[in-house]
Design an enzyme around this catalytic site. Structure first.
Site, PDB file in Angstrom:
ATOM      1  N   SER A 195    -138.654  37.875  49.363  1.00  0.00           N
ATOM      2  CA  SER A 195    -139.168  36.897  50.323  1.00  0.00           C
ATOM      3  C   SER A 195    -140.686  36.942  50.351  1.00  0.00           C
ATOM      4  O   SER A 195    -141.289  38.019  50.259  1.00  0.00           O
ATOM      5  CB  SER A 195    -138.636  37.192  51.727  1.00  0.00           C
ATOM      6  OG  SER A 195    -139.265  36.374  52.692  1.00  0.00           O
ATOM      7  N   TYR A 210    -137.021  42.393  59.103  1.00  0.00           N
ATOM      8  CA  TYR A 210    -136.634  41.544  57.969  1.00  0.00           C
ATOM      9  C   TYR A 210    -137.652  41.672  56.832  1.00  0.00           C
ATOM     10  O   TYR A 210    -137.276  41.894  55.676  1.00  0.00           O
ATOM     11  CB  TYR A 210    -136.534  40.088  58.413  1.00  0.00           C
ATOM     12  CG  TYR A 210    -136.367  39.125  57.253  1.00  0.00           C
ATOM     13  CD1 TYR A 210    -135.154  39.015  56.589  1.00  0.00           C
ATOM     14  CD2 TYR A 210    -137.442  38.345  56.810  1.00  0.00           C
ATOM     15  CE1 TYR A 210    -135.008  38.157  55.500  1.00  0.00           C
ATOM     16  CE2 TYR A 210    -137.298  37.479  55.729  1.00  0.00           C
ATOM     17  CZ  TYR A 210    -136.077  37.385  55.076  1.00  0.00           C
ATOM     18  OH  TYR A 210    -135.938  36.539  54.011  1.00  0.00           O
TER      19      TYR A 210
END
Length: 322
Positions: A195, A210
């Site tokens: 990501s 995250y």
């Protein structure tokens, strides 16, 4: 007598000459990177994925990027092992793929990667299955994020444990189950979905856990790339920015926010190349621009952006309770 440029350079102290040399090399490197980027992004041919093996295993294939990856791999002539927690959704996706690509063989594995799921049993199932099949490609796509932005102290224990269990432990254990077969055959490709939250921007406030799990994926991928490159196994971390998915809470695609199909089409072309890549080319432009800005400015912008997401999420939560 007026000295020419080179005579003036030679007359300078050695440390100034070294600085000029380094500066010149840096400029040349930047200039050369542009044609290299054009070639890699638009002209470089994709690898023949069937050379890795006849089967591909995809985790999280029932929605989003994972589902689009499954369709693209079937389009390339690969058979599929689809790993997800919902048997009905797995059947729906596999039926849709076989309708479009009738020659594709598909095996569904029901594995729940969450806390309280059957990950350990599932890993054993994967190990048993890959011993029988020529699994050449692994797409580690399964993952979760926050329902919406929140401060670290607001993250409940169940979400905290699931973020680590699914994003870190799930990817790690599935990789460990598949890689021995690739080593035996001396060929394979592993794609871990990272990501931009962990790599492109200096911080991702209100999504701390995250982002940290995705930073693990990036470092895990890089280490495995070095460990297994000489064994014929290509390990890669793909780094998307925003993609129009349910997890990102984005419905409409645009130039800088591709659909899952648009992202997967680009991503397939990069398999087997660089250990870290950003397959969708408009994302790479944003990545370059981000590196030109001061980290403090990006931190401030990102914090305000995520605070707005948090506020909207809290409003939705309160309306549900009413």
């Amino acid at each position: 007598m007026e000295l020419n440029f080179w005579d003036q350079v030679k007359s300078q102290p050695i440390w100034i000459q070294l600085l000029l040399l380094l500066g010149t090399l840096s400029i040349f490197k930047t200039l050369l990177s542009i044609p290299k980027w054009i070639y890699i992004t638009f002209l470089r041919p994709a690898k023949n994925l069937k050379k890795y093996g006849s089967w591909a295993l995809v985790t999280g294939p029932t929605d989003g990027i994972g589902k689009s990856f499954a369709f693209q791999l079937a389009r390339k002539g690969l058979n599929l092992i689809l790993v997800g927690r919902n048997p009905d959704k797995l059947k729906e996706v596999s039926d849709a793929i076989q309708t479009k690509f009738p020659k594709t063989e598909i095996k569904n594995l029901v594995i729940d990667f969450s806390i309280g799921g059957n990950l350990s049993e599932g890993v054993i199932k994967i190990q048993e299955l890959v011993e029988e099949l020529d699994v050449g490609i692994l797409i580690n796509n399964v993952g979760i994020s926050y329902p919406y932005a929140r401060f670290f102290h607001e993250v409940d224990q169940e979400l905290l444990r699931n973020l680590i269990h699914i994003n870190v432990e799930g990817t790690t254990k599935v990789t460990q189950a598949v890689i021995p077969g690739m080593l035996k055959r001396k060929r394979g490709a592993i794609v871990n979905i990272g990501s931009g939250a962990a790599i492109v921007i200096p911080s991702d406030p209100l999504y701390a856990v995250y982002a940290a799990t995705k930073a693990y994926i990036d470092q895990f991928s890089r280490c495995l790339y070095v460990e297994y490159k000489k064994s014929g196994i290509d390990v890669q971390c793909q780094v998307p920015l925003y993609v129009a998915t349910k997890m990102a809470s984005i419905r409409r695609s645009s130039l800088f926010v591709p659909s899952t199909d648009g992202y997967a089409r680009a991503a397939i072309r990069w398999i087997g190349y660089e250990p870290r890549c950003m397959p969708y080319w408009p994302h790479s432009i944003l990545w370059g621009l981000a590196h030109m800005l001061p980290e403090s400015a990006i931190d401030a912008w990102r914090l305000q952006f995520c605070l707005r997401i948090r506020k909207k999420g809290q409003v939705k939560d309160s309306s549900k309770k009413e």
